[in-house]
Motif scaffolding. Sequence first.
Motif, PDB file in Angstrom:
ATOM      1  N   THR A 239       0.843  -1.188   0.000  1.00  0.00           N
ATOM      2  CA  THR A 239       0.000   0.000   0.000  1.00  0.00           C
ATOM      3  C   THR A 239       0.882   1.243   0.000  1.00  0.00           C
ATOM      4  OG1 THR A 239      -1.921   1.048   1.018  1.00  0.00           O
ATOM      5  CG2 THR A 239      -0.275   0.194   2.526  1.00  0.00           C
ATOM      6  N   VAL A 285      -7.348  -3.944  -0.467  1.00  0.00           N
ATOM      7  CA  VAL A 285      -7.636  -4.695   0.753  1.00  0.00           C
ATOM      8  C   VAL A 285      -9.117  -5.092   0.830  1.00  0.00           C
ATOM      9  CG1 VAL A 285      -8.060  -2.695   2.253  1.00  0.00           C
ATOM     10  CG2 VAL A 285      -7.185  -4.813   3.235  1.00  0.00           C
ATOM     11  N   LEU A 363     -20.434   1.497   2.915  1.00  0.00           N
ATOM     12  CA  LEU A 363     -19.493   2.345   2.179  1.00  0.00           C
ATOM     13  C   LEU A 363     -18.164   2.422   2.914  1.00  0.00           C
ATOM     14  CD1 LEU A 363     -21.800   5.373   1.293  1.00  0.00           C
ATOM     15  CD2 LEU A 363     -21.174   3.453  -0.176  1.00  0.00           C
ATOM     16  N   ALA A 364     -17.075   2.414   2.157  1.00  0.00           N
ATOM     17  CA  ALA A 364     -15.742   2.631   2.757  1.00  0.00           C
ATOM     18  C   ALA A 364     -14.755   2.984   1.668  1.00  0.00           C
ATOM     19  CB  ALA A 364     -15.275   1.392   3.505  1.00  0.00           C
ATOM     20  N   GLY A 365     -13.545   3.284   2.097  1.00  0.00           N
ATOM     21  CA  GLY A 365     -12.464   3.575   1.156  1.00  0.00           C
ATOM     22  C   GLY A 365     -12.118   5.044   1.119  1.00  0.00           C
ATOM     23  N   GLU A 366     -13.038   5.889   1.501  1.00  0.00           N
ATOM     24  CA  GLU A 366     -12.843   7.343   1.510  1.00  0.00           C
ATOM     25  C   GLU A 366     -13.977   7.912   2.352  1.00  0.00           C
ATOM     26  OE1 GLU A 366     -14.035   9.270  -2.164  1.00  0.00           O
ATOM     27  OE2 GLU A 366     -15.170   7.498  -2.709  1.00  0.00           O
ATOM     28  N   ASP A 386     -21.696   3.841   6.558  1.00  0.00           N
ATOM     29  CA  ASP A 386     -20.296   4.176   6.313  1.00  0.00           C
ATOM     30  C   ASP A 386     -19.447   3.390   7.322  1.00  0.00           C
ATOM     31  OD1 ASP A 386     -17.941   5.481   5.638  1.00  0.00           O
ATOM     32  OD2 ASP A 386     -18.396   7.271   6.830  1.00  0.00           O
ATOM     33  N   HIS A 387     -18.277   2.949   6.914  1.00  0.00           N
ATOM     34  CA  HIS A 387     -17.346   2.384   7.903  1.00  0.00           C
ATOM     35  C   HIS A 387     -15.917   2.661   7.478  1.00  0.00           C
ATOM     36  CE1 HIS A 387     -17.853  -0.857   5.043  1.00  0.00           C
ATOM     37  NE2 HIS A 387     -17.304  -1.810   5.749  1.00  0.00           N
ATOM     38  N   TRP A 388     -15.065   2.781   8.489  1.00  0.00           N
ATOM     39  CA  TRP A 388     -13.700   3.257   8.286  1.00  0.00           C
ATOM     40  C   TRP A 388     -12.693   2.156   8.543  1.00  0.00           C
ATOM     41  CZ3 TRP A 388     -10.581   4.984  12.893  1.00  0.00           C
ATOM     42  CH2 TRP A 388      -9.311   5.444  12.510  1.00  0.00           C
ATOM     43  N   TRP A 389     -11.830   1.928   7.591  1.00  0.00           N
ATOM     44  CA  TRP A 389     -10.732   0.986   7.822  1.00  0.00           C
ATOM     45  C   TRP A 389      -9.586   1.254   6.875  1.00  0.00           C
ATOM     46  CZ3 TRP A 389     -10.747  -3.936   4.786  1.00  0.00           C
ATOM     47  CH2 TRP A 389     -11.809  -4.046   3.907  1.00  0.00           C
ATOM     48  N   GLN A 390      -8.541   0.463   6.998  1.00  0.00           N
ATOM     49  CA  GLN A 390      -7.310   0.688   6.250  1.00  0.00           C
ATOM     50  C   GLN A 390      -6.725  -0.655   5.816  1.00  0.00           C
ATOM     51  OE1 GLN A 390      -4.835   2.512   9.378  1.00  0.00           O
ATOM     52  NE2 GLN A 390      -5.473   4.515   8.618  1.00  0.00           N
ATOM     53  N   ASP A 478      -4.741   9.192   9.977  1.00  0.00           N
ATOM     54  CA  ASP A 478      -5.966   9.956   9.745  1.00  0.00           C
ATOM     55  C   ASP A 478      -6.163  10.960  10.881  1.00  0.00           C
ATOM     56  OD1 ASP A 478      -7.152   8.967   7.301  1.00  0.00           O
ATOM     57  OD2 ASP A 478      -7.421   7.065   8.348  1.00  0.00           O
ATOM     58  N   ARG A 493      -6.206  13.116   5.991  1.00  0.00           N
ATOM     59  CA  ARG A 493      -4.971  12.398   6.283  1.00  0.00           C
ATOM     60  C   ARG A 493      -3.976  13.373   6.905  1.00  0.00           C
ATOM     61  NH1 ARG A 493      -4.249   6.828   6.063  1.00  0.00           N
ATOM     62  NH2 ARG A 493      -2.034   7.321   5.918  1.00  0.00           N
ATOM     63  N   ASN A 499      -6.547  10.214  -1.685  1.00  0.00           N
ATOM     64  CA  ASN A 499      -7.525   9.190  -1.986  1.00  0.00           C
ATOM     65  C   ASN A 499      -8.266   9.570  -3.266  1.00  0.00           C
ATOM     66  OD1 ASN A 499      -9.759   7.403  -1.823  1.00  0.00           O
ATOM     67  ND2 ASN A 499      -9.264   7.133   0.344  1.00  0.00           N
ATOM     68  N   ARG A 504      -5.971   4.517  -2.795  1.00  0.00           N
ATOM     69  CA  ARG A 504      -5.004   5.203  -1.936  1.00  0.00           C
ATOM     70  C   ARG A 504      -3.690   5.409  -2.698  1.00  0.00           C
ATOM     71  NH1 ARG A 504      -3.517   2.646   3.908  1.00  0.00           N
ATOM     72  NH2 ARG A 504      -1.406   3.441   4.112  1.00  0.00           N
TER      73      ARG A 504
HETATM   74  P1  AMP Z   1      -6.865   1.914   2.169  1.00  0.00           P
HETATM   75  O1  AMP Z   1      -5.684   1.468   2.938  1.00  0.00           O
HETATM   76  O2  AMP Z   1      -6.640   1.952   0.701  1.00  0.00           O
HETATM   77  O3  AMP Z   1      -8.096   1.151   2.543  1.00  0.00           O
HETATM   78  O4  AMP Z   1      -7.121   3.432   2.577  1.00  0.00           O
HETATM   79  C1  AMP Z   1      -7.296   3.746   3.914  1.00  0.00           C
HETATM   80  C2  AMP Z   1      -7.573   5.200   4.061  1.00  0.00           C
HETATM   81  O5  AMP Z   1      -8.748   5.557   3.334  1.00  0.00           O
HETATM   82  C3  AMP Z   1      -7.856   5.594   5.480  1.00  0.00           C
HETATM   83  O6  AMP Z   1      -6.693   5.815   6.227  1.00  0.00           O
HETATM   84  C4  AMP Z   1      -8.686   6.856   5.296  1.00  0.00           C
HETATM   85  O7  AMP Z   1      -7.871   7.958   5.018  1.00  0.00           O
HETATM   86  C5  AMP Z   1      -9.495   6.511   4.060  1.00  0.00           C
HETATM   87  N1  AMP Z   1     -10.792   5.925   4.437  1.00  0.00           N
HETATM   88  C6  AMP Z   1     -11.160   4.640   4.334  1.00  0.00           C
HETATM   89  N2  AMP Z   1     -12.436   4.482   4.742  1.00  0.00           N
HETATM   90  C7  AMP Z   1     -12.886   5.703   5.129  1.00  0.00           C
HETATM   91  C8  AMP Z   1     -14.119   6.205   5.668  1.00  0.00           C
HETATM   92  N3  AMP Z   1     -15.160   5.411   5.846  1.00  0.00           N
HETATM   93  N4  AMP Z   1     -14.191   7.517   5.962  1.00  0.00           N
HETATM   94  C9  AMP Z   1     -13.132   8.347   5.772  1.00  0.00           C
HETATM   95  N5  AMP Z   1     -11.959   7.927   5.263  1.00  0.00           N
HETATM   96  C10 AMP Z   1     -11.819   6.622   4.944  1.00  0.00           C
END
Ligand code: AMP
Length: 630
Positions: A239, A285, A363-366, A386-390, A478, A493, A499, A504
Amino acid sequence: MTYADVYRRSIEDPEGFWMEQSETIDWVKPPSKALFADNAPLYEWFKDAQVNTCWNAVDRHVEAGRGDQLAIIHDSPITHSTKGITYRELQSRVASLAGALRAKGIEKGDRVIIYMPMIPEALEAMLACTRLGAIHSVVFGGFAANELAVRIDDATPKAIIAASCGLEPGRVVHYKPLLDAAIDAATHKPDFTVIFQREQEVAKLIEGRDFAWHSFQYGVEPAECVPVSGDHPAYILYTSGTTGQPKGVVRPTAGHLVALQWTMTAKYNIAPGDVFWAASDVGWVVGHSYICYAPLIAGATTIVFEGKPVGTPDAGTFWRVIQNHKVKSFFTAPTALRAIKREDPTGAFIKDYNLKNLQALFLAGERADPDTVNWAAEKLGVPVIDHWWQTETGWVIAGNPMGIELLPIKVGSPTVPMPGYDIKVLDEGGHPLPNGQLGAIAIKLPLPPGTLPTLWNAEARFKKSYLTTFPGYYETGDAGYLDQDGYVYIMARTDDVINVAGHRLSTGAMEEVLASHPDVGECAVIGVTDALKGQMPLGFLCLNKGVDRSPDAVIKECVALIRDKIGPVAAFKLAVVVDRLPKTRSGKILRATMVKIADGESFKMPATIDDPAILDEIETALKSIGYAKR
Ligand code: AMP
Ligand code: COA
């Protein structure tokens, strides 16, 4: 149990919580305990267990009587085809491919690079590797040969599995010449390659090095699942970081199995036999976790979709797939919805399809912008979550656990921390900030199972990138805040990662490529706001003294250079030539200020700026290409 009970338990008694979750997995030898902290701040989960990923994703479902259920549905509006593969068929295809790899010398611990488009064979290749305990590294098809070469040299694979071509709307992506160029450019050479020949393009094979997917498997003994220890890497996924050298995120086998199984029930509310669709790509991912592994570990049916949200053939294609394959949980990136909304603002296509099986859209990714979330919720009539991950975590850090309870949705927030993630918002000195205040988001160590234990061949870089700024915490990169109800808000970020359409990308990597142009003396790349893709890269080029070529010609070459060195996925199309870059007195380029100017936002003059007049020059240059409008 409520979410609050589950979360509290995971923080107060992680050992008990995760040992209980581990009962959902088939072990060859069960773990004696969950957390191994003797090497802190490096942690391992379920380290002393013996287990196999492929067994849990495939074979155990056949044993349990689900052999005739569809494991994979391939839906390709680009080739106008749909096909299904049952768990029993998947088992025999994967065992056969694994047997052929083994016959050619692939063993536990060997690396295998996979370079394939959205076809079931990509998943089969991943599963065949984990069946043998070989460590795969999937490379996204939108990267150029150079990026593939960098990964070959870092992962040093014994074999590469590829397809002859990928299919983008209106264009065939010639994988084989890209693969050949990458192998030529890399210092490390794989022993052999396996090529899946697609009918759209048959690739020329090099005798003795390249083997055709089918003939390679002819007459070989199928392979059984090879047990590996709990901390054995299941895969490496590269990544973007701050430099051109990508980070090889290591995914540990046992934690990955336990965590993904937990998410399928608690987060996505999916049971065996349900249909789950993540419209992403196996190269990311999301594709690893939610096209390949998690739905299969859970005994669900996964969809491999080869198409785009619009143009294949129209903005109704997602809804057709959801209707035809009875999708229960659907996962995509906000950018895909923005593309659909732009073509079909009234949601006319949605009305053409029966979406009765759909329970939720994830939703995720941004960052999920409120306009898009509200539009989708209104048109689809289901919760939009929405959900947040990396890439680093491999599964959701903050989300809405709909399989436990659907918490009230606050548009703009990915909801609350998931088990094991003790999220804190810190100031620059590492002190926790009060609710509502923006700061760096960090997670108290240890991270939960399935998250990265280290970077491939780069433990020092792992510690420096994630564990050093805030001792005792994992630095997410983040920035955001928590509200009074504990809801998380992800705003930006803190590093040079941008993004673009949910992809990414590293502006640092683009700067390295631009700097290699003979006429470019200095450069900077920033991410500017884009209505469709969220962000778009924009380059500032300072030409070397004495260069008297037309700026447009240099820009054109720079655009081509990034496409050639990083790949079309970088979507680098915008650049301006300027005399100077704005810097601090110590020489740091003021990228954040340039972003504000480009987006037409007000900004505070940085106190340390060397020459404020340069900002006017930047603004003028940006206005000449339609940016910096207030
Ligand atoms: P990736 O490793 O390609 O999945 O990208 C991860 C990054 O995408 C995170 O550190 C965030 O900056 C951004 N991201 C992923 N999901 C979200 C979300 N639900 N809301 C805001 N940013 C997100
Ligand atoms: N192989 C080869 N090339 C690829 C590719 C792949 N797998 N994926 C994308 N590309 C190319 C595209 O063809 C495009 O090339 P072009 O410059 O010749 O047009 C370029 O990379 C940029 O692609 P993208 O940023 O995806 O833009 P797009 O204009 O083709 O499509 C969207 C725009 C919004 C429809 C599209 O980006 C999309 O569906 N995004 C969702 C992303 C997603 O699911 N991300 C996963 C995170 S969960």
